[in-house]
Design a protein around this motif. Structure first.
Motif, PDB file in Angstrom:
ATOM      1  N   CYS A  10       1.827  -7.639   1.402  1.00 15.91           N
ATOM      2  CA  CYS A  10       2.971  -8.458   1.838  1.00 15.91           C
ATOM      3  C   CYS A  10       3.173  -8.378   3.356  1.00 15.91           C
ATOM      4  CB  CYS A  10       4.243  -8.077   1.090  1.00 15.91           C
ATOM      5  SG  CYS A  10       4.873  -6.421   1.432  1.00 15.91           S
ATOM      6  N   THR A  11       2.331  -7.620   4.027  1.00 14.92           N
ATOM      7  CA  THR A  11       2.363  -7.420   5.486  1.00 14.92           C
ATOM      8  C   THR A  11       3.759  -7.081   5.984  1.00 14.92           C
ATOM      9  OG1 THR A  11       2.600  -9.780   5.975  1.00 14.92           O
ATOM     10  CG2 THR A  11       0.346  -8.893   5.881  1.00 14.92           C
ATOM     11  N   GLY A  12       4.345  -6.099   5.327  1.00 10.14           N
ATOM     12  CA  GLY A  12       5.668  -5.650   5.734  1.00 10.14           C
ATOM     13  C   GLY A  12       5.795  -4.145   5.594  1.00 10.14           C
ATOM     14  N   TYR A  13       6.862  -3.606   6.185  1.00 12.31           N
ATOM     15  CA  TYR A  13       7.125  -2.177   6.101  1.00 12.31           C
ATOM     16  C   TYR A  13       7.970  -1.880   4.872  1.00 12.31           C
ATOM     17  CZ  TYR A  13       5.250  -1.600  10.759  1.00 12.31           C
ATOM     18  OH  TYR A  13       4.415  -1.572  11.844  1.00 12.31           O
ATOM     19  N   THR A  14       7.689  -0.749   4.241  1.00 11.37           N
ATOM     20  CA  THR A  14       8.397  -0.340   3.028  1.00 11.37           C
ATOM     21  C   THR A  14       8.477   1.183   2.992  1.00 11.37           C
ATOM     22  OG1 THR A  14       8.339  -0.461   0.607  1.00 11.37           O
ATOM     23  CG2 THR A  14       6.218  -0.438   1.735  1.00 11.37           C
ATOM     24  N   PRO A  15       9.488   1.752   2.340  1.00 13.58           N
ATOM     25  CA  PRO A  15       9.586   3.210   2.291  1.00 13.58           C
ATOM     26  C   PRO A  15       8.582   3.867   1.351  1.00 13.58           C
ATOM     27  CG  PRO A  15      11.429   2.210   1.145  1.00 13.58           C
ATOM     28  CD  PRO A  15      10.663   1.101   1.796  1.00 13.58           C
ATOM     29  N   GLU A  16       7.909   3.081   0.512  1.00 15.65           N
ATOM     30  CA  GLU A  16       6.967   3.665  -0.445  1.00 15.65           C
ATOM     31  C   GLU A  16       5.720   2.789  -0.564  1.00 15.65           C
ATOM     32  OE1 GLU A  16       6.739   4.611  -5.217  1.00 15.65           O
ATOM     33  OE2 GLU A  16       8.653   4.160  -4.316  1.00 15.65           O
ATOM     34  N   THR A  17       4.543   3.416  -0.456  1.00 19.38           N
ATOM     35  CA  THR A  17       3.278   2.705  -0.663  1.00 19.38           C
ATOM     36  C   THR A  17       2.326   3.585  -1.463  1.00 19.38           C
ATOM     37  OG1 THR A  17       2.313   3.524   1.388  1.00 19.38           O
ATOM     38  CG2 THR A  17       3.388   1.362   1.491  1.00 19.38           C
ATOM     39  N   THR A  18       1.300   2.954  -2.007  1.00 23.92           N
ATOM     40  CA  THR A  18       0.245   3.648  -2.751  1.00 23.92           C
ATOM     41  C   THR A  18      -1.091   3.242  -2.159  1.00 23.92           C
ATOM     42  OG1 THR A  18       1.576   3.596  -4.768  1.00 23.92           O
ATOM     43  CG2 THR A  18      -0.788   3.957  -5.038  1.00 23.92           C
ATOM     44  N   LEU A  19      -1.990   4.203  -2.007  1.00 26.29           N
ATOM     45  CA  LEU A  19      -3.335   3.927  -1.509  1.00 26.29           C
ATOM     46  C   LEU A  19      -4.082   3.094  -2.547  1.00 26.29           C
ATOM     47  CD1 LEU A  19      -5.662   4.382   0.518  1.00 26.29           C
ATOM     48  CD2 LEU A  19      -6.165   6.488  -0.733  1.00 26.29           C
ATOM     49  N   ILE A  20      -4.630   1.949  -2.121  1.00 26.80           N
ATOM     50  CA  ILE A  20      -5.335   1.038  -3.015  1.00 26.80           C
ATOM     51  C   ILE A  20      -6.836   1.039  -2.750  1.00 26.80           C
ATOM     52  CG2 ILE A  20      -5.559  -1.368  -3.760  1.00 26.80           C
ATOM     53  CD1 ILE A  20      -2.904  -0.019  -4.538  1.00 26.80           C
ATOM     54  N   ALA A  21      -7.232   0.978  -1.477  1.00 27.16           N
ATOM     55  CA  ALA A  21      -8.656   0.869  -1.163  1.00 27.16           C
ATOM     56  C   ALA A  21      -8.988   1.557   0.146  1.00 27.16           C
ATOM     57  CB  ALA A  21      -9.068  -0.594  -1.085  1.00 27.16           C
ATOM     58  N   VAL A  22     -10.200   2.098   0.200  1.00 24.79           N
ATOM     59  CA  VAL A  22     -10.763   2.653   1.426  1.00 24.79           C
ATOM     60  C   VAL A  22     -12.015   1.840   1.715  1.00 24.79           C
ATOM     61  CG1 VAL A  22     -11.790   4.670   2.521  1.00 24.79           C
ATOM     62  CG2 VAL A  22      -9.866   4.948   0.942  1.00 24.79           C
ATOM     63  N   GLN A  33      -6.209   0.445   2.775  1.00 21.09           N
ATOM     64  CA  GLN A  33      -5.232  -0.535   2.321  1.00 21.09           C
ATOM     65  C   GLN A  33      -4.208   0.130   1.405  1.00 21.09           C
ATOM     66  OE1 GLN A  33      -7.798  -3.520   0.539  1.00 21.09           O
ATOM     67  NE2 GLN A  33      -7.798  -4.677   2.451  1.00 21.09           N
ATOM     68  N   TYR A  34      -2.940  -0.136   1.717  1.00 19.28           N
ATOM     69  CA  TYR A  34      -1.826   0.387   0.938  1.00 19.28           C
ATOM     70  C   TYR A  34      -1.025  -0.779   0.381  1.00 19.28           C
ATOM     71  CZ  TYR A  34      -2.614   4.870   3.275  1.00 19.28           C
ATOM     72  OH  TYR A  34      -3.157   6.036   3.732  1.00 19.28           O
ATOM     73  N   ALA A  35      -0.353  -0.554  -0.749  1.00 21.82           N
ATOM     74  CA  ALA A  35       0.489  -1.588  -1.345  1.00 21.82           C
ATOM     75  C   ALA A  35       1.839  -0.998  -1.743  1.00 21.82           C
ATOM     76  CB  ALA A  35      -0.179  -2.192  -2.562  1.00 21.82           C
ATOM     77  N   CYS A  36       2.878  -1.815  -1.609  1.00 27.55           N
ATOM     78  CA  CYS A  36       4.213  -1.417  -2.050  1.00 27.55           C
ATOM     79  C   CYS A  36       4.314  -1.611  -3.560  1.00 27.55           C
ATOM     80  CB  CYS A  36       5.274  -2.237  -1.316  1.00 27.55           C
ATOM     81  SG  CYS A  36       5.287  -3.998  -1.726  1.00 27.55           S
ATOM     82  N   PRO A  37       5.330  -1.037  -4.208  1.00 28.98           N
ATOM     83  CA  PRO A  37       5.462  -1.172  -5.667  1.00 28.98           C
ATOM     84  C   PRO A  37       5.541  -2.629  -6.135  1.00 28.98           C
ATOM     85  CG  PRO A  37       6.884   0.580  -4.873  1.00 28.98           C
ATOM     86  CD  PRO A  37       6.323  -0.108  -3.659  1.00 28.98           C
ATOM     87  N   ASP A  38       6.225  -3.490  -5.395  1.00 25.83           N
ATOM     88  CA  ASP A  38       6.322  -4.904  -5.792  1.00 25.83           C
ATOM     89  C   ASP A  38       4.950  -5.570  -5.781  1.00 25.83           C
ATOM     90  OD1 ASP A  38       9.053  -4.774  -6.202  1.00 25.83           O
ATOM     91  OD2 ASP A  38       9.550  -5.534  -4.199  1.00 25.83           O
ATOM     92  N   CYS A  39       4.164  -5.350  -4.725  1.00 28.44           N
ATOM     93  CA  CYS A  39       2.831  -5.959  -4.636  1.00 28.44           C
ATOM     94  C   CYS A  39       1.893  -5.381  -5.691  1.00 28.44           C
ATOM     95  CB  CYS A  39       2.247  -5.793  -3.240  1.00 28.44           C
ATOM     96  SG  CYS A  39       3.042  -6.866  -2.025  1.00 28.44           S
ATOM     97  N   ARG A  44      -1.212  -6.852  -9.701  1.00 29.32           N
ATOM     98  CA  ARG A  44      -1.836  -5.968 -10.697  1.00 29.32           C
ATOM     99  C   ARG A  44      -2.837  -5.010 -10.060  1.00 29.32           C
ATOM    100  NH1 ARG A  44      -2.684 -10.340 -15.550  1.00 29.32           N
ATOM    101  NH2 ARG A  44      -0.480 -10.797 -15.765  1.00 29.32           N
ATOM    102  N   LEU A  45      -2.411  -4.382  -8.989  1.00 29.86           N
ATOM    103  CA  LEU A  45      -3.263  -3.445  -8.260  1.00 29.86           C
ATOM    104  C   LEU A  45      -3.228  -2.075  -8.919  1.00 29.86           C
ATOM    105  CD1 LEU A  45      -2.073  -4.450  -4.690  1.00 29.86           C
ATOM    106  CD2 LEU A  45      -4.190  -5.153  -5.814  1.00 29.86           C
ATOM    107  N   ARG A  46      -4.283  -1.337  -8.760  1.00 29.50           N
ATOM    108  CA  ARG A  46      -4.381   0.024  -9.289  1.00 29.50           C
ATOM    109  C   ARG A  46      -4.595   0.988  -8.132  1.00 29.50           C
ATOM    110  NH1 ARG A  46      -2.011  -1.555 -12.927  1.00 29.50           N
ATOM    111  NH2 ARG A  46      -2.857  -2.432 -14.817  1.00 29.50           N
ATOM    112  N   PRO A  47      -4.068   2.217  -8.240  1.00 24.53           N
ATOM    113  CA  PRO A  47      -4.276   3.205  -7.180  1.00 24.53           C
ATOM    114  C   PRO A  47      -5.762   3.505  -6.975  1.00 24.53           C
ATOM    115  CG  PRO A  47      -2.550   3.924  -8.663  1.00 24.53           C
ATOM    116  CD  PRO A  47      -3.188   2.719  -9.291  1.00 24.53           C
ATOM    117  N   PHE A  48      -6.098   3.880  -5.767  1.00 20.39           N
ATOM    118  CA  PHE A  48      -7.471   4.224  -5.404  1.00 20.39           C
ATOM    119  C   PHE A  48      -7.937   5.422  -6.216  1.00 20.39           C
ATOM    120  CE2 PHE A  48     -10.368   6.701  -2.650  1.00 20.39           C
ATOM    121  CZ  PHE A  48     -11.399   5.786  -2.555  1.00 20.39           C
ATOM    122  N   ASP A  49      -9.150   5.336  -6.732  1.00 23.72           N
ATOM    123  CA  ASP A  49      -9.767   6.425  -7.475  1.00 23.72           C
ATOM    124  C   ASP A  49     -11.160   6.655  -6.888  1.00 23.72           C
ATOM    125  OD1 ASP A  49     -10.853   8.244  -9.219  1.00 23.72           O
ATOM    126  OD2 ASP A  49     -10.575   7.008 -11.002  1.00 23.72           O
TER     127      ASP A  49
END
Length: 63
Positions: A10-22, A33-39, A44-49
């Motif tokens: 969403c190209t915005g700042y948020t207090p919480e993100t999750t690592l999605i991709a390296v 790449q990080y994503a906020c809970p809404d995105c 339908r993103l999944r955390p980086f594994d």
């Protein structure tokens, strides 16, 4: 005070993100790449594994 983090989707700042991709590159800087809970929900993103990414550093230390 909570530090704000950048959401790649969403190209915005948020207090919480999750690592999605390296993203690794042969030369030059890579990306993280990080994503906020809404995105995460909307796209339908999944955390980086690292085990599923083929990450050479993870694979090297796994054995």
């Amino acid at each position: 005070m909570t530090a704000l983090q950048w959401c790649t989707w969403c190209t915005g700042y948020t207090p919480e993100t999750t690592l999605i991709a390296v993203i690794e590159t042969g030369s030059g800087p890579g990306a993280i790449q990080y994503a906020c809970p809404d995105c995460m929900r909307i796209y339908r993103l999944r955390p980086f594994d690292p085990a599923m990414s083929g990450c050479p550093v993870y694979q090297r230390h796994r054995t």
